[in-house]
Scaffold this motif. Structure first.
Motif, PDB file in Angstrom:
ATOM      1  N   VAL A   1       0.848  -1.199   0.000  1.00  0.00           N
ATOM      2  CA  VAL A   1       0.000   0.000   0.000  1.00  0.00           C
ATOM      3  C   VAL A   1       0.880   1.245   0.000  1.00  0.00           C
ATOM      4  N   ALA A   2       1.920   1.248   0.830  1.00  0.00           N
ATOM      5  CA  ALA A   2       2.827   2.397   0.872  1.00  0.00           C
ATOM      6  C   ALA A   2       3.539   2.570  -0.464  1.00  0.00           C
ATOM      7  N   ALA A   3       3.944   1.470  -1.090  1.00  0.00           N
ATOM      8  CA  ALA A   3       4.630   1.549  -2.377  1.00  0.00           C
ATOM      9  C   ALA A   3       3.700   2.113  -3.452  1.00  0.00           C
ATOM     10  N   PHE A   4       2.449   1.660  -3.486  1.00  0.00           N
ATOM     11  CA  PHE A   4       1.499   2.195  -4.467  1.00  0.00           C
ATOM     12  C   PHE A   4       1.230   3.677  -4.230  1.00  0.00           C
ATOM     13  N   PHE A   5       1.121   4.060  -2.972  1.00  0.00           N
ATOM     14  CA  PHE A   5       0.900   5.475  -2.671  1.00  0.00           C
ATOM     15  C   PHE A   5       2.111   6.300  -3.095  1.00  0.00           C
ATOM     16  N   PHE A   6       3.307   5.775  -2.848  1.00  0.00           N
ATOM     17  CA  PHE A   6       4.529   6.467  -3.250  1.00  0.00           C
ATOM     18  C   PHE A   6       4.607   6.599  -4.771  1.00  0.00           C
ATOM     19  N   LEU A   7       4.256   5.540  -5.486  1.00  0.00           N
ATOM     20  CA  LEU A   7       4.240   5.605  -6.951  1.00  0.00           C
ATOM     21  C   LEU A   7       3.219   6.626  -7.454  1.00  0.00           C
ATOM     22  N   ALA A   8       2.084   6.693  -6.805  1.00  0.00           N
ATOM     23  CA  ALA A   8       1.071   7.678  -7.189  1.00  0.00           C
ATOM     24  C   ALA A   8       1.580   9.094  -6.954  1.00  0.00           C
ATOM     25  N   LEU A   9       2.311   9.296  -5.863  1.00  0.00           N
ATOM     26  CA  LEU A   9       2.872  10.618  -5.603  1.00  0.00           C
ATOM     27  C   LEU A   9       3.926  10.991  -6.638  1.00  0.00           C
ATOM     28  N   ILE A  10       4.772  10.026  -7.006  1.00  0.00           N
ATOM     29  CA  ILE A  10       5.789  10.293  -8.023  1.00  0.00           C
ATOM     30  C   ILE A  10       5.116  10.629  -9.356  1.00  0.00           C
ATOM     31  N   PHE A  11       4.129   9.830  -9.725  1.00  0.00           N
ATOM     32  CA  PHE A  11       3.399  10.087 -10.974  1.00  0.00           C
ATOM     33  C   PHE A  11       2.737  11.454 -10.933  1.00  0.00           C
ATOM     34  N   GLY A  12       2.146  11.774  -9.806  1.00  0.00           N
ATOM     35  CA  GLY A  12       1.464  13.051  -9.674  1.00  0.00           C
ATOM     36  C   GLY A  12       2.404  14.231  -9.672  1.00  0.00           C
ATOM     37  N   ALA A  13       3.597  14.064  -9.098  1.00  0.00           N
ATOM     38  CA  ALA A  13       4.556  15.164  -9.058  1.00  0.00           C
ATOM     39  C   ALA A  13       5.065  15.503 -10.454  1.00  0.00           C
ATOM     40  N   ARG A  14       5.092  14.540 -11.324  1.00  0.00           N
ATOM     41  CA  ARG A  14       5.572  14.761 -12.688  1.00  0.00           C
ATOM     42  C   ARG A  14       4.476  15.319 -13.602  1.00  0.00           C
ATOM     43  N   ASN A  15       3.238  15.263 -13.185  1.00  0.00           N
ATOM     44  CA  ASN A  15       2.114  15.717 -14.010  1.00  0.00           C
ATOM     45  C   ASN A  15       1.405  16.867 -13.303  1.00  0.00           C
ATOM     46  N   GLU A  16       1.606  18.050 -13.808  1.00  0.00           N
ATOM     47  CA  GLU A  16       0.972  19.227 -13.213  1.00  0.00           C
ATOM     48  C   GLU A  16      -0.251  19.664 -14.007  1.00  0.00           C
ATOM     49  N   GLN A  17      -0.852  18.722 -14.701  1.00  0.00           N
ATOM     50  CA  GLN A  17      -2.008  19.065 -15.524  1.00  0.00           C
ATOM     51  C   GLN A  17      -3.220  19.360 -14.653  1.00  0.00           C
ATOM     52  N   VAL A  18      -4.099  20.164 -15.182  1.00  0.00           N
ATOM     53  CA  VAL A  18      -5.365  20.455 -14.520  1.00  0.00           C
ATOM     54  C   VAL A  18      -6.429  19.624 -15.214  1.00  0.00           C
ATOM     55  N   VAL A  19      -7.208  18.901 -14.415  1.00  0.00           N
ATOM     56  CA  VAL A  19      -8.266  18.066 -14.973  1.00  0.00           C
ATOM     57  C   VAL A  19      -9.614  18.615 -14.523  1.00  0.00           C
ATOM     58  N   THR A  20     -10.597  18.409 -15.360  1.00  0.00           N
ATOM     59  CA  THR A  20     -11.950  18.850 -15.051  1.00  0.00           C
ATOM     60  C   THR A  20     -12.772  17.637 -14.635  1.00  0.00           C
ATOM     61  N   ILE A  21     -13.394  17.747 -13.470  1.00  0.00           N
ATOM     62  CA  ILE A  21     -14.233  16.660 -12.958  1.00  0.00           C
ATOM     63  C   ILE A  21     -15.664  17.177 -12.905  1.00  0.00           C
ATOM     64  N   SER A  22     -16.541  16.439 -13.552  1.00  0.00           N
ATOM     65  CA  SER A  22     -17.957  16.824 -13.575  1.00  0.00           C
ATOM     66  C   SER A  22     -18.714  16.000 -12.542  1.00  0.00           C
ATOM     67  N   TYR A  23     -19.429  16.683 -11.666  1.00  0.00           N
ATOM     68  CA  TYR A  23     -20.281  16.040 -10.683  1.00  0.00           C
ATOM     69  C   TYR A  23     -21.682  15.932 -11.272  1.00  0.00           C
ATOM     70  N   PHE A  24     -22.632  15.540 -10.463  1.00  0.00           N
ATOM     71  CA  PHE A  24     -24.008  15.459 -10.943  1.00  0.00           C
ATOM     72  C   PHE A  24     -24.546  16.839 -11.327  1.00  0.00           C
ATOM     73  N   VAL A  25     -24.278  17.819 -10.502  1.00  0.00           N
ATOM     74  CA  VAL A  25     -24.816  19.155 -10.759  1.00  0.00           C
ATOM     75  C   VAL A  25     -23.731  20.220 -10.872  1.00  0.00           C
ATOM     76  N   ALA A  26     -22.481  19.868 -10.587  1.00  0.00           N
ATOM     77  CA  ALA A  26     -21.413  20.865 -10.594  1.00  0.00           C
ATOM     78  C   ALA A  26     -20.223  20.349 -11.383  1.00  0.00           C
ATOM     79  N   GLN A  27     -19.228  21.199 -11.473  1.00  0.00           N
ATOM     80  CA  GLN A  27     -18.022  20.859 -12.210  1.00  0.00           C
ATOM     81  C   GLN A  27     -16.859  21.566 -11.514  1.00  0.00           C
ATOM     82  N   GLY A  28     -15.717  20.902 -11.442  1.00  0.00           N
ATOM     83  CA  GLY A  28     -14.558  21.510 -10.799  1.00  0.00           C
ATOM     84  C   GLY A  28     -13.278  21.177 -11.527  1.00  0.00           C
TER      85      GLY A  28
END
Length: 102
Positions: A10-37
């Protein structure tokens, strides 16, 4: 030992996710049922990973608690059965002792 390996994975997967996330500074749009962020990709990845981990942990604890409860019930039934077995043996020994004395 098994829990240590699981915690390490679990710690290794979380660490890999952090590494992946640190290299990607993209902004993503998430649509909810009634909102968007709009959120940064590392934040979304961390949130989704932790939410999945927590949901899995809650289901696991629910099933473990159910198994422990059924084990406790089975142990109580077993102890009652063993007590009845001992009592019947004592009664049988007492009756044979009376027959030998007579």
């Amino acid at each position: 030992m098994k829990s240590f390996i699981i915690a390490f994975l679990v710690a290794a997967f979380f660490f890999l996710a952090l590494i992946f996330g640190a290299r990607n500074e993209q902004v993503v749009t998430i649509s909810y049922f009634v909102a968007q962020g709009e959120f940064r990709l590392p934040v979304v990845l961390a949130f989704v990973f932790m939410a999945g981990f927590l949901v899995s942990w809650i289901f696991a604890m629910y099933h473990i608690a159910g198994l422990k409860l059924s084990l406790r019930r089975a142990n109580k039934k077993l102890s009652v059965y063993e007590d009845k077995q001992e009592q019947s043996k004592l009664v049988a020994v007492k009756s044979t002792d009376k027959e030998v004395d007579a």
